[in-house]
Design a protein around this motif. Structure first.
Motif, short mmCIF file in Angstrom:
data_model
loop_
_atom_site.label_atom_id
_atom_site.label_comp_id
_atom_site.label_asym_id
_atom_site.label_seq_id
_atom_site.Cartn_x
_atom_site.Cartn_y
_atom_site.Cartn_z
N LEU A 1 0.83 -1.21 0.00
CA LEU A 1 0.00 0.00 0.00
C LEU A 1 0.87 1.26 0.00
O LEU A 1 0.62 2.21 -0.76
CB LEU A 1 -0.93 0.01 1.22
CG LEU A 1 -2.25 -0.74 1.12
CD1 LEU A 1 -2.94 -0.78 2.48
CD2 LEU A 1 -3.17 -0.11 0.09
N SER B 1 1.24 3.56 -3.45
CA SER B 1 0.63 4.88 -3.32
C SER B 1 1.69 5.98 -3.19
O SER B 1 1.37 7.11 -2.83
CB SER B 1 -0.32 4.92 -2.12
OG SER B 1 0.39 4.65 -0.92
N THR C 1 -3.77 9.80 0.32
CA THR C 1 -4.05 9.88 -1.11
C THR C 1 -4.83 11.18 -1.32
O THR C 1 -5.19 11.85 -0.33
CB THR C 1 -4.90 8.68 -1.57
OG1 THR C 1 -6.21 8.76 -0.96
CG2 THR C 1 -4.25 7.37 -1.16
N VAL D 1 -3.88 -1.77 -4.89
CA VAL D 1 -4.11 -0.38 -5.26
C VAL D 1 -4.96 -0.29 -6.52
O VAL D 1 -5.82 0.57 -6.64
CB VAL D 1 -2.77 0.37 -5.43
CG1 VAL D 1 -2.99 1.76 -6.00
CG2 VAL D 1 -2.07 0.48 -4.07
N SER E 1 -10.80 -2.39 -5.74
CA SER E 1 -9.52 -2.74 -5.12
C SER E 1 -9.57 -2.35 -3.64
O SER E 1 -10.46 -1.61 -3.21
CB SER E 1 -8.38 -2.00 -5.82
OG SER E 1 -8.45 -0.61 -5.55
N LEU F 1 -7.51 -0.38 -1.87
CA LEU F 1 -7.31 1.05 -1.62
C LEU F 1 -8.56 1.85 -2.01
O LEU F 1 -8.94 2.78 -1.30
CB LEU F 1 -6.10 1.57 -2.40
CG LEU F 1 -5.77 3.04 -2.15
CD1 LEU F 1 -5.45 3.28 -0.67
CD2 LEU F 1 -4.61 3.51 -3.02
N HIS F 2 -9.20 1.48 -3.11
CA HIS F 2 -10.43 2.17 -3.51
C HIS F 2 -11.50 2.02 -2.43
O HIS F 2 -12.21 2.98 -2.10
CB HIS F 2 -10.94 1.61 -4.84
CG HIS F 2 -12.14 2.33 -5.38
ND1 HIS F 2 -13.43 2.00 -5.01
CD2 HIS F 2 -12.25 3.40 -6.22
CE1 HIS F 2 -14.29 2.79 -5.62
NE2 HIS F 2 -13.61 3.66 -6.36
N LEU G 1 -10.92 1.51 0.80
CA LEU G 1 -10.49 2.31 1.95
C LEU G 1 -10.77 3.79 1.73
O LEU G 1 -11.10 4.53 2.66
CB LEU G 1 -9.01 2.09 2.22
CG LEU G 1 -8.57 0.69 2.65
CD1 LEU G 1 -7.06 0.61 2.77
CD2 LEU G 1 -9.23 0.29 3.96
N GLU G 2 -10.63 4.24 0.50
CA GLU G 2 -10.84 5.66 0.19
C GLU G 2 -12.31 6.04 0.25
O GLU G 2 -12.64 7.19 0.53
CB GLU G 2 -10.30 5.99 -1.20
CG GLU G 2 -8.79 6.06 -1.28
CD GLU G 2 -8.31 6.39 -2.68
OE1 GLU G 2 -7.26 7.04 -2.80
OE2 GLU G 2 -8.99 6.00 -3.66
#
Length: 420
Positions: free
Chosen positions: A23, A27, A78, A187, A200, A202-203, A205-206
């Motif tokens: 991660l 990132s 991010t 990611v 994904s 990270l998506h 988590l965002e």
């Protein structure tokens, strides 16, 4: 930008540290000198790839054994959100460290090795995250590259874990197949798993929604410090009296009527100050200073709330305790110090109702003590009232720690189930 706090958990060698390293790397959240140090250490060990787990396994003992012992905190951001990661240990003897890391988390990622499936430690960590009321749970099925990115294997693990999770209080559960080593679905979406239609990691988590997780209904403001600048030069500052603390629940605005506990006196909020100046409202987890319209005798450990919405003032407390002390056990008649929000008191263990087997969820009512990393339901009596809510309603006013009077060390963490 808001902040998402998330913890990683799972069995040993499931790839938690590698996932976090991936991660951070993908990132662009690590410096060149950090990457060079990791690459150098990887070469020295004879590995054919850059071992990204070294970014979080900072202790020498961890690097030598290839395991995580301590809770390692990492920070990255991010364009959409800031993140605080707690990389928690997988070994059973470090369960207390996992409890520490997950206690403030908004989300928990439980890693499962696709080859091994749902293990005992996976169930333990899933139970602990739900016991700690972590609102969002992600089951990341890692090492999919080692099972040829099999959709059937992923579905099998998902069905097995869903059956176990039905016994828990898991409100939001998401499954993501990943390969932390190669970056699949970490990611960016993986081309190796076209059958997976989700986002994904990270998506997710965002975009996971956390604003509604905090209690914005019950106003709770534990007073941490009284600000009186006696050495001020101007008369205005000399007369200043503010009450500093972190908002634990609800929304506060100038002009609101509030009640002070334990006195029961009411007043209104004159202003809300922050380091950057006055604000028109305060909400969790903001740290602010309240100025009140009337002079009331308020000190550290007191609580400011609404007149018609008060916490319980309780000295008899039933709680789930995670015992963290090595060499000393929790037993009935034990005397400890309890720290709840900003209030500290002495506490007596009145009764141990049962010890919980976190693997089978069986209650052992014949237990006479709690040892290191064990969890049980306990009755406490405190020397002075605590202003509490159930942990299920408010994690900040429903949680506490227990301290050994002799050593001043933290020996337990508690979650209030009932108070009277």
């Amino acid at each position: 930008m808001d902040i998402l706090r998330f913890a990683t958990a799972g069995s040993v060698d499931d790839g938690k540290s590698t996932l976090i390293g991936r991660l951070l790397f993908d990132s662009k959240a690590i410096f060149e000198d950090q990457l060079e140090a990791v690459e150098r250490t990887s070469r020295d060990r004879g590995t054919e790839y850059t071992d990204l787990s070294l970014l979080t396994d900072g202790l020498r003992a961890e690097r030598e054994q290839g395991i995580t012992i301590d809770v390692a905190y990492r920070y990255f951001a991010t364009p959409k959100r800031k993140f605080i990661i707690a990389d928690t240990p997988g070994h059973i003897q470090y369960t207390r460290n996992m409890v520490t890391g997950a206690s403030t988390a908004d989300l928990a990622i439980i890693l499962i090795d696709a080859r091994k499936g749902v293990l005992e430690q996976s169930r333990r960590h899933a139970f602990l995250t739900t016991l700690l009321r972590v609102p969002h749970l992600v089951l990341a099925v890692n090492k999919m590259d080692l099972v040829d990115y099999s959709e059937a294997r992923f579905d099998e693990i998902r069905e097995e874990f869903t059956a176990f999770a039905s016994k828990l209080n898991a409100s939001d559960l998401t499954f993501i197949p990943i390969s932390a080593l190669h970056g699949d679905n970490v990611v960016s979406r993986s081309e190796n798993m076209p059958w997976y239609e989700g986002s994904s990691l990270l998506h997710h988590l965002e975009h996971v929604h956390i604003a509604s997780d905090r209690n914005l209904v019950d106003v709770r403001f534990p007073v941490q410090y009284v600000i009186r600048p006696h050495s001020a030069t101007s008369q205005e500052l000399h007369d200043y009296r503010g009450y500093a603390g972190q908002v634990a629940g609800g929304v506060l605005k100038p002009g609101d009527e509030v009640l002070h506990l334990p006195s029961g006196l009411t007043t209104t909020i004159a202003a809300i100050d922050t380091f950057d100046g006055p604000v028109e409202e305060a909400f969790p987890p903001m740290s602010v200073t309240l100025r009140l319209s009337d002079d009331i005798d308020i000190s550290r450990g007191d609580m400011i709330c609404r007149p018609n919405n008060q916490p319980q003032a309780a000295q008899e407390i039933d709680a789930m305790i995670s015992w963290m002390a090595d060499g000393v056990k929790l037993q009935p008649r034990s005397k400890l110090i309890i720290k709840h929000t900003t209030r500290t008191a002495r506490a007596l263990v009145r009764d141990l109702h049962y010890r919980l087997d976190v693997n089978t969820l069986h209650r052992d009512e014949s237990a006479t003590s709690l040892g290191l990393n064990e969890i049980g339901r306990v009755s406490l009596r405190t020397t002075q009232p605590l202003f509490v809510d159930d942990y299920a309603r408010n994690r900040l006013t429903g949680g506490f720690i227990l301290i050994d009077e002799a050593t001043n060390g933290t020996v337990g963490a508690g979650m209030i189930v009932d108070a009277h």
